[in-house]
Design an enzyme around this catalytic site. Structure first.
Site, PDB file in Angstrom:
ATOM      1  N   ASN A 223      13.599  52.282  25.406  1.00 39.97           N
ATOM      2  CA  ASN A 223      14.871  51.562  25.288  1.00 39.97           C
ATOM      3  C   ASN A 223      15.989  52.554  24.976  1.00 39.97           C
ATOM      4  O   ASN A 223      15.764  53.758  24.936  1.00 39.97           O
ATOM      5  CB  ASN A 223      14.769  50.468  24.215  1.00 39.97           C
ATOM      6  CG  ASN A 223      14.371  51.052  22.876  1.00 39.97           C
ATOM      7  OD1 ASN A 223      15.100  51.835  22.299  1.00 39.97           O
ATOM      8  ND2 ASN A 223      13.168  50.700  22.406  1.00 39.97           N
ATOM      9  N   ASP A 293       8.084  46.321  21.948  1.00 36.17           N
ATOM     10  CA  ASP A 293       7.221  45.193  21.570  1.00 36.17           C
ATOM     11  C   ASP A 293       5.919  45.195  22.369  1.00 36.17           C
ATOM     12  O   ASP A 293       4.897  44.703  21.898  1.00 36.17           O
ATOM     13  CB  ASP A 293       7.962  43.867  21.799  1.00 36.17           C
ATOM     14  CG  ASP A 293       9.062  43.668  20.766  1.00 36.17           C
ATOM     15  OD1 ASP A 293       8.814  43.988  19.586  1.00 36.17           O
ATOM     16  OD2 ASP A 293      10.163  43.222  21.129  1.00 36.17           O
ATOM     17  N   LYS A 303      -0.653  59.965  38.337  1.00 36.96           N
ATOM     18  CA  LYS A 303       0.594  59.311  38.762  1.00 36.96           C
ATOM     19  C   LYS A 303       0.281  58.167  39.733  1.00 36.96           C
ATOM     20  O   LYS A 303      -0.497  58.346  40.675  1.00 36.96           O
ATOM     21  CB  LYS A 303       1.495  60.336  39.458  1.00 36.96           C
ATOM     22  CG  LYS A 303       2.813  59.757  39.892  1.00 36.96           C
ATOM     23  CD  LYS A 303       3.646  60.779  40.646  1.00 36.96           C
ATOM     24  CE  LYS A 303       4.880  60.088  41.202  1.00 36.96           C
ATOM     25  NZ  LYS A 303       5.589  60.932  42.158  1.00 36.96           N
ATOM     26  N   PRO A 321       1.645  46.837  17.885  1.00 35.72           N
ATOM     27  CA  PRO A 321       1.680  46.414  16.479  1.00 35.72           C
ATOM     28  C   PRO A 321       3.126  46.326  16.009  1.00 35.72           C
ATOM     29  O   PRO A 321       3.978  47.060  16.509  1.00 35.72           O
ATOM     30  CB  PRO A 321       0.945  47.543  15.747  1.00 35.72           C
ATOM     31  CG  PRO A 321       1.042  48.722  16.650  1.00 35.72           C
ATOM     32  CD  PRO A 321       1.075  48.176  18.051  1.00 35.72           C
ATOM     33  N   ASP A 322       3.393  45.428  15.081  1.00 37.79           N
ATOM     34  CA  ASP A 322       4.723  45.354  14.482  1.00 37.79           C
ATOM     35  C   ASP A 322       4.707  46.229  13.227  1.00 37.79           C
ATOM     36  O   ASP A 322       4.098  45.871  12.221  1.00 37.79           O
ATOM     37  CB  ASP A 322       5.075  43.897  14.136  1.00 37.79           C
ATOM     38  CG  ASP A 322       6.527  43.762  13.730  1.00 37.79           C
ATOM     39  OD1 ASP A 322       6.974  44.545  12.862  1.00 37.79           O
ATOM     40  OD2 ASP A 322       7.223  42.887  14.272  1.00 37.79           O
ATOM     41  N   LYS A 354      13.997  36.427  11.187  1.00 38.83           N
ATOM     42  CA  LYS A 354      13.105  37.605  11.112  1.00 38.83           C
ATOM     43  C   LYS A 354      12.907  38.035   9.661  1.00 38.83           C
ATOM     44  O   LYS A 354      11.825  38.481   9.273  1.00 38.83           O
ATOM     45  CB  LYS A 354      13.689  38.771  11.923  1.00 38.83           C
ATOM     46  CG  LYS A 354      13.493  38.603  13.427  1.00 38.83           C
ATOM     47  CD  LYS A 354      14.066  39.761  14.231  1.00 38.83           C
ATOM     48  CE  LYS A 354      13.873  39.518  15.728  1.00 38.83           C
ATOM     49  NZ  LYS A 354      14.639  40.406  16.586  1.00 38.83           N
TER      50      LYS A 354
HETATM   51  O1  PMT Z   1      19.354  54.200  17.498  1.00 35.43           O
HETATM   52  P1  PMT Z   1      20.786  53.823  17.762  1.00 35.43           P
HETATM   53  O2  PMT Z   1      21.204  54.193  19.158  1.00 35.43           O
HETATM   54  O3  PMT Z   1      21.716  54.354  16.708  1.00 35.43           O
HETATM   55  O4  PMT Z   1      20.905  52.216  17.702  1.00 35.43           O
HETATM   56  C1  PMT Z   1      20.689  51.552  16.522  1.00 35.43           C
HETATM   57  C2  PMT Z   1      19.778  50.342  16.723  1.00 35.43           C
HETATM   58  C3  PMT Z   1      20.522  49.297  17.557  1.00 35.43           C
HETATM   59  C4  PMT Z   1      18.471  50.733  17.423  1.00 35.43           C
HETATM   60  C5  PMT Z   1      19.405  49.799  15.292  1.00 35.43           C
HETATM   61  O5  PMT Z   1      20.548  49.541  14.612  1.00 35.43           O
HETATM   62  C6  PMT Z   1      18.579  48.553  15.362  1.00 35.43           C
HETATM   63  O6  PMT Z   1      19.056  47.451  15.516  1.00 35.43           O
HETATM   64  N1  PMT Z   1      17.248  48.764  15.200  1.00 35.43           N
HETATM   65  C7  PMT Z   1      16.242  47.691  15.329  1.00 35.43           C
HETATM   66  C8  PMT Z   1      15.923  47.467  16.793  1.00 35.43           C
HETATM   67  C9  PMT Z   1      14.824  46.452  16.994  1.00 35.43           C
HETATM   68  O7  PMT Z   1      13.781  46.782  17.453  1.00 35.43           O
HETATM   69  O8  PMT Z   1      15.115  45.247  16.567  1.00 35.43           O
HETATM   70  P2  PMT Z   1      14.099  43.964  16.687  1.00 35.43           P
HETATM   71  O9  PMT Z   1      14.949  42.808  16.352  1.00 35.43           O
HETATM   72  O10 PMT Z   1      13.373  43.987  17.997  1.00 35.43           O
HETATM   73  O11 PMT Z   1      13.044  44.226  15.539  1.00 35.43           O
HETATM   74  C10 PMT Z   1      13.193  43.719  14.208  1.00 35.43           C
HETATM   75  C11 PMT Z   1      12.651  44.709  13.224  1.00 35.43           C
HETATM   76  O12 PMT Z   1      11.248  44.876  13.406  1.00 35.43           O
HETATM   77  C12 PMT Z   1      13.249  46.096  13.319  1.00 35.43           C
HETATM   78  O13 PMT Z   1      13.410  46.590  12.003  1.00 35.43           O
HETATM   79  C13 PMT Z   1      12.203  46.894  14.067  1.00 35.43           C
HETATM   80  O14 PMT Z   1      12.203  48.280  13.662  1.00 35.43           O
HETATM   81  C14 PMT Z   1      10.911  46.231  13.637  1.00 35.43           C
HETATM   82  N2  PMT Z   1       9.854  46.248  14.654  1.00 35.43           N
HETATM   83  C15 PMT Z   1       9.965  45.560  15.813  1.00 35.43           C
HETATM   84  C16 PMT Z   1       8.931  45.543  16.714  1.00 35.43           C
HETATM   85  C17 PMT Z   1       7.766  46.265  16.421  1.00 35.43           C
HETATM   86  N3  PMT Z   1       6.748  46.285  17.251  1.00 35.43           N
HETATM   87  N4  PMT Z   1       7.679  46.953  15.278  1.00 35.43           N
HETATM   88  C18 PMT Z   1       8.688  46.965  14.392  1.00 35.43           C
HETATM   89  O15 PMT Z   1       8.612  47.609  13.339  1.00 35.43           O
END
Ligand code: PMT
Length: 417
Positions: A223, A293, A303, A321-322, A354
């Site tokens: 991403n 995710d 390839k 995994p989260d 969340k």
């Molecule tokens: O890196 P930059 O370019 O500065 O941008 C910043 C950012 C937008 C990446 C950052 O500010 C941000 O929002 N990070 C969280 C991105 C994210 O994955 O959000 P989410 O809503 O999908 O996940 C919620 C939370 O669960 C997050 O804390 C994420 O780190 C965590 N997560 C999600 C999925 C996963 N498999 N494992 C996780 O730990």
């Protein structure tokens, strides 16, 4: 993240001793870190290394005489003392320490030390017997009185010396001097602006950047996360007094050597690194990473060739995994858990959902639909969401946002007791 020393005005003082040759490397490292360097040499230093060398490395004329009409016509010694944002004396000889301790100002460098109001870093280097001499040790212990809290002493290393002796007195390695200066400068700045280090003694573990999930040796799912938000947080947590470990996905950013960095590629690796951090003992966990995710169910060893007959192809994905939720499940209640929520609509309600689902103490709701904030930009605008509070932080630099988030996390953590 740029070096803390970028554009900082460093006055590098060099005194007489064989370690003076290492000042050339030190000057180069400061320049490499983006600092502007003006060099001042004592008469003794010039016996060991030429001003021309330091002039070539710093790109500035080297100063050595106190009463030099030509140099004073450019930048007088008081102006030079005011110009400096930090003063580093390396190597500092026993004679120099004695003179500073006595408050003497009989050459340009000692005069500058009395005149400057900038933080001062002194890295002594001398023969081990001179170092051990009670007079040198007394001078060192009294330097605090002369220079006050602005002084940071960078103690010498122990080992084989140029004279053949073995013991303490070798100049701290230039790379370590720069790391120490960077580290204490971050905290020094913070102390001046905030007064206290609200997270002193705490260990903060945070994730930053994207993860990369391989499809085959050539392609991957990822991403747009740049890691800027996470790295800004790492620096601000450090500035607040914490020990900081950042688990970084693949990003093109550097962080100060005062931050422990663990580089990972995939969500699985990020989870393993997070568990290792947890085992090390942590007080605060922050999930700023954009973790994929899903990942391909199978990573092809070769390839994948284009099939000219097929109009489409599909890749089977399995859930990753989260990391954040797993940490919240594993961590004890004393650990403050902070997440981010990247959303494109219903930002705050989705973030709150969340917060509850992942059992967090705080979540930072991040609208990633706008191009000038969120992913990859230098600015951000967020809402800090806790069980009973919502705080809107208007658009500003990620560094400024990070400072505000850290302040809120510190209040939350310290109130947990
Ligand atoms: O890196 P930059 O370019 O500065 O941008 C910043 C950012 C937008 C990446 C950052 O500010 C941000 O929002 N990070 C969280 C991105 C994210 O994955 O959000 P989410 O809503 O999908 O996940 C919620 C939370 O669960 C997050 O804390 C994420 O780190 C965590 N997560 C999600 C999925 C996963 N498999 N494992 C996780 O730990």
């Amino acid at each position: 993240m740029s070096s803390t020393l970028r554009a900082k005005k460093v006055l590098l003082g060099i005194t007489g001793g064989i370690a003076a040759y290492k000042a050339a490397e030190l000057c180069r490292l400061f320049i490499k870190a983006g600092a502007r360097v003006q060099v001042v040499m004592s008469a003794g230093a010039q016996e060991f290394i030429t001003p021309l060398t330091l002039q070539a490395l710093s790109g500035e004329p080297v100063r050595h005489a106190l009463l030099d009409a030509e140099a004073e016509a450019g930048m007088g010694h008081i102006e030079l003392a005011k110009w400096a944002e930090l003063v580093v004396v390396a190597p500092a000889s026993a004679n120099f320490l004695a003179k500073v301790n006595a408050g003497m100002a009989d050459d340009l460098l000692t005069t500058l030390l009395l005149a400057t109001e900038a933080p001062i870093y002194i890295a002594p280097a001398m023969n081990q017997a001179m170092w051990a001499n009670p007079v040198t040790q007394r001078n060192l212990s009294e330097l605090d009185l002369t220079l006050g809290t602005r002084l940071t002493l960078l103690p010498p290393d122990s080992g084989e010396q140029a004279c053949g002796d073995i013991g303490p007195g070798r100049l701290m390695e230039p790379v370590d001097i720069v790391a120490n200066v960077e580290a204490s400068f971050v905290r020094g700045l913070h102390a001046q602006t905030k007064g206290t280090q609200v997270l002193a003694g705490k260990h903060v573990l945070l994730t930053a950047g994207p993860t990369q999930e391989s499809i085959d040796p050539v392609r991957y799912i990822s991403n747009h996360s740049s890691g800027k938000m996470g790295f800004a947080l790492a620096e601000e947590f450090y500035a607040a007094g914490a020990r900081v470990t950042v688990i970084a996905g693949p990003v093109a950013l550097n962080c100060g050597s005062y931050i422990t960095r663990v580089d990972v590629l995939t969500a699985d690796e990020m989870l393993r690194a997070a568990y290792a951090g947890l085992a090390d003992g942590i007080d605060i966990f922050v999930g700023a990473a954009a973790v994929a995710d899903y990942r391909p169910a199978n990573t092809e060893p070769q390839k994948i060739k284009k099939n000219s007959q097929a109009q489409a192809m599909s890749i089977e994905l399995v859930e990753n995994p989260d990391v954040l939720a797993s940490m919240a499940k594993q961590g004890n209640k004393a650990v403050t858990m902070v997440g981010f929520a990247a959303e494109t609509k219903n930002v705050v309600p989705y973030a709150r959902a969340k917060l509850e689902k992942k059992n967090l103490d705080m979540i930072v709701a991040n609208d990633v639909s706008a191009e000038d904030i969120g992913f990859n930009s230098d600015d951000n605008a967020v809402t800090i969401v806790t069980a009973n509070k919502e705080m809107v932080l208007a658009k500003q630099s990620k560094q400024a946002i990070a400072k505000l988030i850290v302040a809120e996390v510190a209040i939350l953590h310290n109130n947990k007791g």
